[in-house]
Design a protein around this motif. Structure first.
Motif, PDB file in Angstrom:
ATOM      1  N   LYS A 182       0.793  -1.233   0.000  1.00 18.63           N
ATOM      2  CA  LYS A 182       0.000   0.000   0.000  1.00 18.63           C
ATOM      3  C   LYS A 182       0.823   1.280   0.000  1.00 18.63           C
ATOM      4  O   LYS A 182       0.285   2.347  -0.262  1.00 18.63           O
ATOM      5  N   GLY A 183       2.100   1.220   0.373  1.00 22.10           N
ATOM      6  CA  GLY A 183       2.947   2.397   0.327  1.00 22.10           C
ATOM      7  C   GLY A 183       3.049   3.158   1.634  1.00 22.10           C
ATOM      8  O   GLY A 183       2.437   2.817   2.655  1.00 22.10           O
ATOM      9  N   LEU A 184       3.846   4.225   1.562  1.00 24.29           N
ATOM     10  CA  LEU A 184       4.193   5.024   2.729  1.00 24.29           C
ATOM     11  C   LEU A 184       2.987   5.689   3.377  1.00 24.29           C
ATOM     12  O   LEU A 184       2.762   5.543   4.575  1.00 24.29           O
ATOM     13  N   GLN A 185       2.221   6.426   2.624  1.00 20.37           N
ATOM     14  CA  GLN A 185       1.111   7.184   3.205  1.00 20.37           C
ATOM     15  C   GLN A 185       0.111   6.289   3.913  1.00 20.37           C
ATOM     16  O   GLN A 185      -0.272   6.547   5.048  1.00 20.37           O
ATOM     17  N   PHE A 186      -0.312   5.242   3.259  1.00 24.41           N
ATOM     18  CA  PHE A 186      -1.301   4.340   3.854  1.00 24.41           C
ATOM     19  C   PHE A 186      -0.773   3.710   5.126  1.00 24.41           C
ATOM     20  O   PHE A 186      -1.459   3.683   6.158  1.00 24.41           O
ATOM     21  N   SER A 187       0.471   3.211   5.084  1.00 27.80           N
ATOM     22  CA  SER A 187       1.009   2.522   6.259  1.00 27.80           C
ATOM     23  C   SER A 187       1.230   3.481   7.422  1.00 27.80           C
ATOM     24  O   SER A 187       1.002   3.120   8.576  1.00 27.80           O
ATOM     25  N   MET A 188       1.648   4.720   7.130  1.00 29.27           N
ATOM     26  CA  MET A 188       1.820   5.695   8.217  1.00 29.27           C
ATOM     27  C   MET A 188       0.490   6.012   8.884  1.00 29.27           C
ATOM     28  O   MET A 188       0.401   6.078  10.109  1.00 29.27           O
TER      29      MET A 188
END
Length: 168
Positions: free
Chosen positions: A39-45
């Motif tokens: 899912k990438g950086l934004q979603f995981s953060m």
């Protein structure tokens, strides 16, 4: 464990909970690594911030309502958020800054954890023995972390330094 005992959780189960925490910590790191990849950086953060905020709030509610089972759920949620930090920081450092000087950049990224740890220890020391106040403060800190993560995720654009090739 002290909070669990304060809320009437059986001492044997509280001790077992201490043994379960490293298992959940390891599983959360693995799980967040997969989520980050998919899912990438934004979603995981945002996901980690949401879990941490929910954990802080759950812990505060466990003391407010005097519910030991809520404390156990909050602790496990907190460990899930905490266990996600290492793989997320590593993936972020590699994605944001590339492979060149990766160990150097990873060390810089990981120093941000020190500030949070020091702040948490200062709050816990200042409020020792006042459980509701400590966990209320944690809920506020969780909210700040959540909002900060939303802002950071919104303004951060990933740089993939390895895929950019100079034109010949």
């Amino acid at each position: 464990m002290q909070g669990a005992l304060e809320l009437g959780v059986d001492a044997t189960f509280a001790a077992t909970l201490v043994g379960i925490i490293p298992i959940v910590n390891g599983l959360s790191g693995l799980t967040m690594g997969v989520i980050y990849d998919k899912k990438g950086l934004q979603f995981s953060m945002i996901l980690v911030a949401t879990v941490a905020f929910a954990a802080c709030t759950t812990l505060a509610c466990s003391f407010f309502f005097g519910q030991g089972w809520l404390y156990v759920v909050g602790c496990l949620m907190m460990v899930m958020g905490y266990g996600s930090v290492a793989p997320q920081a590593t993936a972020f450092a590699r994605e944001r800054y590339g492979a060149k000087r990766f160990p150097h950049h990873l060390a810089i990224v990981n120093t941000d954890i020190a500030g949070g740890s020091a702040f948490q220890q200062a709050v816990m020391s200042a409020c020792s023995g006042v459980s509701l106040f400590v966990y209320g403060t944690m809920a506020v800190a969780g909210a700040v972390a959540f909002v900060t993560s939303l802002v950071f995720a919104r303004i951060t654009k990933p740089r993939n330094a390895e895929t950019k090739q100079p034109r010949a």
